[in-house]
Design a protein around this motif. Structure first.
Motif, PDB file in Angstrom:
ATOM      1  N   ALA A 273       0.733  -1.111  -0.073  1.00  0.00           N
ATOM      2  CA  ALA A 273      -0.001   0.124  -0.079  1.00  0.00           C
ATOM      3  C   ALA A 273       0.757   1.413  -0.028  1.00  0.00           C
ATOM      4  CB  ALA A 273      -0.712  -0.125   1.164  1.00  0.00           C
ATOM      5  N   ARG A 274       0.562   2.088  -0.754  1.00  0.00           N
ATOM      6  CA  ARG A 274       1.313   3.499  -0.815  1.00  0.00           C
ATOM      7  C   ARG A 274       0.388   4.526  -0.590  1.00  0.00           C
ATOM      8  NH1 ARG A 274       6.313   2.917  -0.545  1.00  0.00           N
ATOM      9  NH2 ARG A 274       5.304   1.235   0.866  1.00  0.00           N
ATOM     10  N   VAL A 275      -0.497   4.538   0.127  1.00  0.00           N
ATOM     11  CA  VAL A 275      -1.271   5.631   0.440  1.00  0.00           C
ATOM     12  C   VAL A 275      -1.599   5.424   1.974  1.00  0.00           C
ATOM     13  CG1 VAL A 275      -3.791   6.787   0.403  1.00  0.00           C
ATOM     14  CG2 VAL A 275      -2.642   6.059  -1.805  1.00  0.00           C
ATOM     15  N   GLY A 324       7.287  11.611  -0.327  1.00  0.00           N
ATOM     16  CA  GLY A 324       6.361  11.373  -1.136  1.00  0.00           C
ATOM     17  C   GLY A 324       5.414  12.725  -1.426  1.00  0.00           C
ATOM     18  N   THR A 325       4.133  12.346  -1.586  1.00  0.00           N
ATOM     19  CA  THR A 325       3.128  13.440  -1.650  1.00  0.00           C
ATOM     20  C   THR A 325       2.146  13.763  -0.504  1.00  0.00           C
ATOM     21  OG1 THR A 325       3.169  13.227  -4.070  1.00  0.00           O
ATOM     22  CG2 THR A 325       1.405  14.307  -3.313  1.00  0.00           C
ATOM     23  N   THR A 489       5.881  11.100  -8.337  1.00  0.00           N
ATOM     24  CA  THR A 489       6.058  10.293  -9.316  1.00  0.00           C
ATOM     25  C   THR A 489       6.022  11.190 -10.670  1.00  0.00           C
ATOM     26  OG1 THR A 489       4.052   9.447  -9.191  1.00  0.00           O
ATOM     27  CG2 THR A 489       5.851   8.042  -8.438  1.00  0.00           C
ATOM     28  N   PRO A 490       6.967  11.530 -11.344  1.00  0.00           N
ATOM     29  CA  PRO A 490       6.789  12.599 -12.417  1.00  0.00           C
ATOM     30  C   PRO A 490       5.771  12.028 -13.619  1.00  0.00           C
ATOM     31  CG  PRO A 490       9.121  12.256 -11.660  1.00  0.00           C
ATOM     32  CD  PRO A 490       8.399  11.286 -11.223  1.00  0.00           C
ATOM     33  N   PRO A 494       0.542   7.995  -8.596  1.00  0.00           N
ATOM     34  CA  PRO A 494       0.870   6.844  -8.077  1.00  0.00           C
ATOM     35  C   PRO A 494      -0.270   5.931  -7.776  1.00  0.00           C
ATOM     36  CG  PRO A 494       1.378   9.066  -6.639  1.00  0.00           C
ATOM     37  CD  PRO A 494       0.373   9.321  -7.883  1.00  0.00           C
ATOM     38  N   VAL A 495       0.277   4.572  -7.702  1.00  0.00           N
ATOM     39  CA  VAL A 495      -0.698   3.479  -7.801  1.00  0.00           C
ATOM     40  C   VAL A 495      -0.395   2.624  -6.402  1.00  0.00           C
ATOM     41  CG1 VAL A 495      -1.122   0.922  -8.706  1.00  0.00           C
ATOM     42  CG2 VAL A 495      -0.375   3.030 -10.465  1.00  0.00           C
ATOM     43  N   SER A 496      -1.815   2.583  -6.017  1.00  0.00           N
ATOM     44  CA  SER A 496      -1.871   1.771  -4.561  1.00  0.00           C
ATOM     45  C   SER A 496      -3.101   1.141  -4.674  1.00  0.00           C
ATOM     46  CB  SER A 496      -2.134   2.820  -3.205  1.00  0.00           C
ATOM     47  OG  SER A 496      -1.993   2.182  -2.233  1.00  0.00           O
TER      48      SER A 496
END
Length: 842
Positions: A273-275, A324-325, A489-490, A494-496
């Motif tokens: 998970a990236r969020v 990150g963001t 991520t330019p 982003p994928v989560s």
């Protein structure tokens, strides 16, 4: 001037000198005298653990804890609003608002200020049976900022119906007006914050998230709301949820807390998970983000709740940009003219109101470092716009508008009188006014439907540190205007996801416990996927429709039937037209030459029994073209087959009769006489036709004649329109009888091959019967191999050719003789042929 006058002037001058510092002291950041006082509760310092002093009975000293820049900023907003109303507004002419502000240090100091506000000027809170005539020190309370403190204070204030307007507490518990009848707020409830957050994640297709919460009511309540929301939608799954350790007031973690924090970070490092959604006060996050930076986390989207979404201290950790963001949910941006200068202005005062000079002080009404700290973050606060500040500003104005109505104010003056809190509360519920372009009012739950903003943290110089990227409307419950997001991520969102989204027409098969983790499988042909109804099962298409692989809708099957523009139909139609007009011509020729030997030798009246069905059959060929109906099915199954059977029966009995005349009349005279006496030819034709009619009727009774569609086994996209499912079986049965008549007719014709030329029709009958038998065998063979429209085409073609073989093969030569050799169509010629045959035999 006399001595007494000079003495009086000197005393007045000395009184002015000695009283002015006292007046200035009264008008500090925390006190302002006025006709009506507003209570203010703000967190200028914070102790998130809410330490209970069980060993000594003292009010906590807030200035011993960490300072909150935003808390002081919000307090200044209240001061600014009060002074603006007093100095520049016609809202309360002739009336001066004052305030008493107390630092609640987040949670530690909220009971004492509530009691302080409820007491009268002499610090006396009487025990009465009826408080409807009771006047506390303040007419209304603004704040505090968090839900736990708000609930604690509201439990006191609601007993006295003292209006309380909070500017930042979002707990859904506060919507219960039976429990908190005097509590209102100028922010949307937690439900709207969660909905905005969920819609944000759905927009970017993030369905695999981590939730981190603080170990307090704020963290638990918001995480529960989020869990319930995502469970209902099944579009978002929580990979794991952890409780962040709550540090001591010194911000030093104990060994157990540090180990627990390391465990959380280990799980965060290992998850896909990236969020990460964080519900927590900002002070809890200082140690957490320091550890995040120490471990060099990258590629994470952090979603901040409103408690820390615009915190300038956390934003000052500039290295966080590499992790990150950062996105957050907060109140909408609203600039307040003049407030940025007021925020960093040193406290000063004007003359106090004469009837409210006895101002007292209580604990936690000092903050020596607040102004300097706020000045250090002034640029960040200015660039970020006034967000929660506007909530405080509008709360003060809501109370002022209620006072305006209660005091019957006009453009010049107000009716100054003693007011009771419950009176003011009624008026606050009814306010509806415009402030800086926004229409403000309270709904049935006591909330102001203010819009929420989705913001992104930026670290560029001279740039808004909290840039708005979207707006959420609580009334419409819709997220709009998403753009200008600068991802870590330019040029790529982003994928989560636990599992990548299935392609169109693919169903989900869950893997494990989470609905967001699944495998994708194709929907086979003949089924489709309706995601709005069920994304886990393929649905079958209706019988009249079909679909290809991975379909999301079905389409109508292609209907297969004979159509006029098709080449086989055109060929058969031309043959039928040839047969119709030739048969019509033959019928006319035979009718005109009915008494001639040629017609009588061909069968006489029986010729018309054959020509009329032939003519009718040729004229009814169009019933094979187009979609079948009840009438066309009846014609196909009854009319054509009966017409052809009548013709075959007539030819068969005609060939038998010729043999009887020349071979059996002399040998079996009695049988021949019986045959002729009782009209044997017509009886045979009637008997054969009756048998064929019974077969047709039996076939119709066992299966409907209504047109039906059946799927082509070779191509399921095609529906073959036919008269009934047993069409081929009935056709085979009818054809079998026609084949039997053809064989019998051929046999009799072969037996009479040596008869006189004029009576010798064997070669013509043989030709017709041979063609009929051969075509019938071919049709049966073809039907056993093929299906669909080809069977209909072959049935029609064979039927037309058989009719042509009878029409042209049997009647054609006779018409030719009648038209081109009339000398042979005389009784003398026929008698000579019979005599010659007899002489040859003898």
């Amino acid at each position: 001037m006399g001595t007494q006058a000079r003495t009086l002037c000197l005393l007045l001058f000395l009184l002015q000198i000695f009283t002015k510092p006292a007046e200035l002291a009264e008008n500090s950041d925390f006190h302002l005298a006025g006709n009506y006082l507003l209570g203010g509760l703000f967190s200028l310092h914070a102790n998130v653990k809410n330490v209970a002093h069980l060993d000594y009975l003292q009010v906590p000293k807030c200035n011993e804890f960490d300072m909150k820049v935003l808390g002081y900023n919000l307090m200044q907003a209240m001061r600014f609003a009060v002074e603006e109303i007093n100095n520049h507004s016609s809202l309360l002419p002739g009336v001066r608002l004052g305030y008493e502000i107390v630092d609640v240090c987040y949670l530690s100091n909220n009971v004492q200020p509530g009691l302080y506000f409820l007491a009268q000027n002499d610090d006396f809170l009487p025990i009465l049976k009826d408080y409807s005539q009771y006047v506390p020190q303040v007419v209304a309370v603004i704040g505090p900022d968090n839900s736990e403190s708000t609930i604690t204070v509201s439990n006191f204030l609601s007993l006295f119906l003292v209006p309380q307007v909070t500017y930042s507490a979002i707990s859904d518990k506060l919507r219960n007006k039976l429990r908190f009848p005097a509590m209102l707020r100028t922010v949307p409830s937690a439900t709207h914050h969660i909905e905005a957050m969920v819609q944000l994640m759905l927009h970017f297709r993030w369905n695999w998230i981590v939730v981190l919460v603080s170990n307090d009511d704020y963290g638990r309540e918001n995480s529960q709301l989020l869990s319930q929301r995502v469970i209902n939608t099944r579009d978002i799954c929580i990979a794991f949820q952890e409780v962040l350790p709550m540090p001591e007031a010194s911000q030093v973690l104990t060994p157990a807390e540090r180990q627990h924090l390391n465990t959380i970070l280990d799980k965060l490092w290992g998850t896909s998970a990236r969020v990460v959604v964080v519900f927590s006060p900002e002070l809890v996050l200082h140690n957490f983000f320091q550890e995040v930076l120490a471990r060099n986390f990258t590629g994470i989207v952090w979603i901040a709740s409103e408690s820390w979404a615009i915190d300038p201290v956390l934003h000052n950790f500039t290295e966080l940009r590499h992790t990150g963001t950062f996105l957050g949910i907060t109140i909408q941006q609203m600039s307040i003219p003049g407030f940025s200068d007021f925020r960093v202005r040193h406290a000063g005062g004007g003359p106090p109101t004469p009837n409210r000079t006895n101002l007292r002080a209580t604990c936690n009404q000092d903050c020596d470092a607040c102004l300097n700290a706020t000045e250090s973050f002034s640029n960040t606060l200015v660039l970020s716009g006034e967000r929660v500040v506007y909530s405080v500003y509008s709360a003060v104005y809501a109370v002022a508008h209620a006072l305006h109505r209660l005091l019957s104010c006009n453009a010049k003056s107000c009716l100054t009188k003693e007011i009771y809190p419950w009176q003011l509360l009624k008026e606050i519920w009814l306010v509806n006014f415009t402030l800086l372009g926004n229409q403000l009012f309270f709904d049935q739950q006591g909330d102001m439907p203010m819009n929420l903003d989705i913001i992104q943290w930026r670290w560029g110089q001279s740039q808004n540190p909290f840039q708005s990227i979207a707006s959420y409307s609580p009334t419409q419950k819709r997220l709009t205007y998403i753009n200008n997001v600068s991802w870590h991520t330019p040029n790529k969102i982003p994928v989560s996801m636990c599992s990548k989204s299935c392609q169109s027409g693919q169903i989900k098969k869950p893997v494990g416990l989470h609905p967001c983790c699944f495998e994708c499988f194709d929907c086979p042909p003949g089924t489709f996927l309706n995601r709005s109804a069920d994304e886990f099962n393929c649905q079958f298409c209706p019988s009249s429709m079909w679909s290809h692989k991975n379909a999301i809708t079905c389409f109508k099957r292609q209907l297969s039937f004979l159509q006029w523009y098709e080449a086989p139909t055109i060929v058969v139609a031309m043959l039928a037209a040839l047969g119709f007009f030739s048969t019509l011509s033959m019928l006319f020729i035979f009718w005109k030459h009915f008494q001639t030997p040629m017609v009588r030798s061909a069968g006489g009246p029986m010729c018309f029994l054959m020509l009329v069905p032939l003519l009718l059959a040729f004229g009814m060929v169009p019933v094979y073209v187009g979609p079948p109906t009840v009438f066309t099915c009846f014609c196909r199954q009854a009319l054509f087959t009966l017409c052809f059977s009548i013709c075959l029966s007539c030819i068969t009995v005609r060939s038998f009769q010729i043999v009887c005349v020349f071979k059996m009349a002399s040998r079996l005279p009695r049988a021949y006489g019986f045959w002729m006496r009782y009209h044997g030819p017509y009886v045979f034709v009637a008997f054969s036709t009756a048998i064929k009619a019974m077969l047709v009727v039996a076939n119709m009774l066992t299966s409907t004649i209504n047109p039906m569609g059946r799927i082509d086994p070779e191509d399921p996209n095609i529906i073959i329109l036919s008269c009934h499912p047993n069409y081929r079986n009935g056709l085979l049965l009818n054809t079998s009888m026609d084949m039997l008549l053809s064989v019998v007719g051929f046999s009799f014709a072969y037996m009479g091959k040596e008869l006189p030329t004029n009576y010798n029709e064997a070669k013509f009958i043989t030709l017709s019967m041979t063609f009929s038998f051969t075509s019938s065998i071919s049709l049966c063979t073809f039907m056993s191999v093929h299906d669909g429209v080809l069977v209909t085409i072959m049935d029609l073609l064979v039927t037309v050719l058989n009719f042509l073989s009878v029409s042209l093969g049997y009647f054609g030569p006779k018409c030719y003789m009648i038209l081109f050799y009339p000398e042979r169509n005389t009784p003398a010629y026929f008698n000579s042929m019979i005599q010659g045959y007899t002489m040859r035999k003898s």
